[in-house]
Design a protein around this motif. Structure first.
Motif, PDB file in Angstrom:
ATOM      1  N   HIS A  69       0.757  -1.258  -0.025  1.00 44.17           N
ATOM      2  CA  HIS A  69       0.135   0.011  -0.031  1.00 44.17           C
ATOM      3  C   HIS A  69       0.710   1.172   0.117  1.00 44.17           C
ATOM      4  CE1 HIS A  69      -3.174   2.669   1.233  1.00 44.17           C
ATOM      5  NE2 HIS A  69      -2.391   3.447   2.069  1.00 44.17           N
ATOM      6  N   ILE A  70       1.864   1.199   0.975  1.00 41.47           N
ATOM      7  CA  ILE A  70       2.726   2.620   0.780  1.00 41.47           C
ATOM      8  C   ILE A  70       3.369   2.682  -0.245  1.00 41.47           C
ATOM      9  CG2 ILE A  70       4.630   3.450   2.200  1.00 41.47           C
ATOM     10  CD1 ILE A  70       4.040   1.791   4.779  1.00 41.47           C
ATOM     11  N   SER A  80       9.320  13.513  -0.308  1.00 37.52           N
ATOM     12  CA  SER A  80       7.845  14.118   0.309  1.00 37.52           C
ATOM     13  C   SER A  80       7.515  13.314   1.490  1.00 37.52           C
ATOM     14  CB  SER A  80       6.960  13.457  -0.936  1.00 37.52           C
ATOM     15  OG  SER A  80       6.819  12.022  -0.706  1.00 37.52           O
ATOM     16  N   THR A  81       6.501  14.049   2.038  1.00 33.17           N
ATOM     17  CA  THR A  81       6.076  13.331   3.262  1.00 33.17           C
ATOM     18  C   THR A  81       4.936  12.208   3.102  1.00 33.17           C
ATOM     19  OG1 THR A  81       3.891  15.026   3.247  1.00 33.17           O
ATOM     20  CG2 THR A  81       5.880  15.873   4.344  1.00 33.17           C
ATOM     21  N   ASP A  82       4.935  11.922   1.997  1.00 32.31           N
ATOM     22  CA  ASP A  82       3.788  10.708   1.585  1.00 32.31           C
ATOM     23  C   ASP A  82       4.130   9.499   2.429  1.00 32.31           C
ATOM     24  OD1 ASP A  82       2.665  12.456  -0.199  1.00 32.31           O
ATOM     25  OD2 ASP A  82       3.478  11.646  -1.728  1.00 32.31           O
ATOM     26  N   LEU A  83       5.435   9.191   2.489  1.00 34.15           N
ATOM     27  CA  LEU A  83       5.516   7.705   3.171  1.00 34.15           C
ATOM     28  C   LEU A  83       5.123   7.577   4.455  1.00 34.15           C
ATOM     29  CD1 LEU A  83       7.056   5.191   3.525  1.00 34.15           C
ATOM     30  CD2 LEU A  83       9.281   6.345   4.684  1.00 34.15           C
ATOM     31  N   LEU A  87       1.993   5.391   5.715  1.00 34.10           N
ATOM     32  CA  LEU A  87       2.240   4.201   6.707  1.00 34.10           C
ATOM     33  C   LEU A  87       1.247   4.644   7.797  1.00 34.10           C
ATOM     34  CD1 LEU A  87       4.316   2.395   7.992  1.00 34.10           C
ATOM     35  CD2 LEU A  87       5.357   4.415   9.095  1.00 34.10           C
ATOM     36  N   PHE A  88       1.011   5.742   8.106  1.00 30.67           N
ATOM     37  CA  PHE A  88      -0.286   5.636   9.558  1.00 30.67           C
ATOM     38  C   PHE A  88      -1.726   5.516   8.932  1.00 30.67           C
ATOM     39  CE2 PHE A  88       3.536   8.102  10.878  1.00 30.67           C
ATOM     40  CZ  PHE A  88       4.137   7.007  11.750  1.00 30.67           C
ATOM     41  N   VAL A 143      11.122   5.491   9.854  1.00 29.69           N
ATOM     42  CA  VAL A 143       9.879   4.528  10.080  1.00 29.69           C
ATOM     43  C   VAL A 143       9.495   4.280  11.730  1.00 29.69           C
ATOM     44  CG1 VAL A 143       9.097   2.267   9.595  1.00 29.69           C
ATOM     45  CG2 VAL A 143      10.190   3.521   7.764  1.00 29.69           C
ATOM     46  N   GLN A 144      10.740   3.954  12.478  1.00 23.93           N
ATOM     47  CA  GLN A 144      10.429   3.443  13.571  1.00 23.93           C
ATOM     48  C   GLN A 144      10.284   4.774  14.507  1.00 23.93           C
ATOM     49  OE1 GLN A 144      12.167   0.299  15.440  1.00 23.93           O
ATOM     50  NE2 GLN A 144      13.151  -0.897  13.255  1.00 23.93           N
ATOM     51  N   GLY A 145      11.019   5.884  14.310  1.00 24.03           N
ATOM     52  CA  GLY A 145      11.052   7.046  15.124  1.00 24.03           C
ATOM     53  C   GLY A 145       9.358   7.625  14.757  1.00 24.03           C
ATOM     54  N   GLY A 146       8.956   7.787  13.590  1.00 30.87           N
ATOM     55  CA  GLY A 146       7.708   8.119  13.199  1.00 30.87           C
ATOM     56  C   GLY A 146       6.572   7.144  13.778  1.00 30.87           C
ATOM     57  N   TYR A 147       6.724   5.942  14.025  1.00 29.61           N
ATOM     58  CA  TYR A 147       5.879   4.757  14.550  1.00 29.61           C
ATOM     59  C   TYR A 147       5.842   5.178  16.104  1.00 29.61           C
ATOM     60  CZ  TYR A 147       3.600   0.849  15.635  1.00 29.61           C
ATOM     61  OH  TYR A 147       2.236  -0.149  16.273  1.00 29.61           O
TER      62      TYR A 147
END
Length: 178
Positions: A69-70, A80-83, A87-88, A143-147
């Motif tokens: 999906h991502i 971009s900020t799309d990732l 993700l969320f 990814v991990q920091g954002g999560y």
């Protein structure tokens, strides 16, 4: 895979998820799972080695679904900020399944698996990044920091606001990846 096999796998999956709603993975037996799925234990063992094997297979399917999906919606290397947004969005769309399959084993295992899967897909296209410390470190951070930031703050604040802040940070991080 023929129709009968697909129906059997679907029945096993549905029975497993129903059981997982009421008890921890460690307490689910093949006997009760087979009874709920209306199959024999032998039929279960034709498809999976154990309930842990089934759980692992469902986790892999979920991770693959989220990553597909991502990556269908964005290029994680573009800046971009799309990732982060994708993700969320993917987590929220699959929240119930994410919680069932990952919450008891530590939901942060999901972020690690997603990071690994995204990395492998990127490396298929850009193998030169495999040993790139900047790319690997920043992907982990993103990814991990954002999560972590999302998981920590989504109940305290509006989820969209949290994603917006993380997206701002992600944009800055992604611009450093190249």
């Amino acid at each position: 895979m023929d129709l009968r096999e697909r129906k059997t796998r679907r029945s096993i999956r549905e029975a497993f998820l129903e059981l997982l709603e009421t008890k921890p993975l460690e307490r689910i037996t093949v006997k009760e799972l087979a009874a709920r799925a209306e199959i024999s234990k032998a039929t279960f063992y034709l498809h999976y080695h154990s309930v842990f094997d089934l759980s692992e297979a469902l986790q892999r399917e979920l991770v693959d679904d989220v990553v597909t999906h991502i990556l269908a919606e964005c290029d994680p290397l573009t800046g971009s900020t799309d990732l982060v947004v994708e993700l969320f969005e993917a987590f929220d769309e699959r929240r119930e399944l994410v919680d069932l399959l990952f919450s008891r084993n530590g939901s942060f295992a999901l972020a690690a698996r997603i990071e690994d899967a995204i990395r492998e897909r990127i490396l298929e296209q850009e193998p030169s990044l495999r040993d790139d410390v900047r790319f690997n470190t920043l992907l982990t951070y993103q990814v991990q920091g954002g999560y972590w930031a999302y998981s920590t703050n989504r109940r305290k604040f509006q989820a969209a606001d949290v994603v917006g802040v993380i997206a701002e940070a992600s944009s800055a991080v992604t611009s450093l990846m190249r």
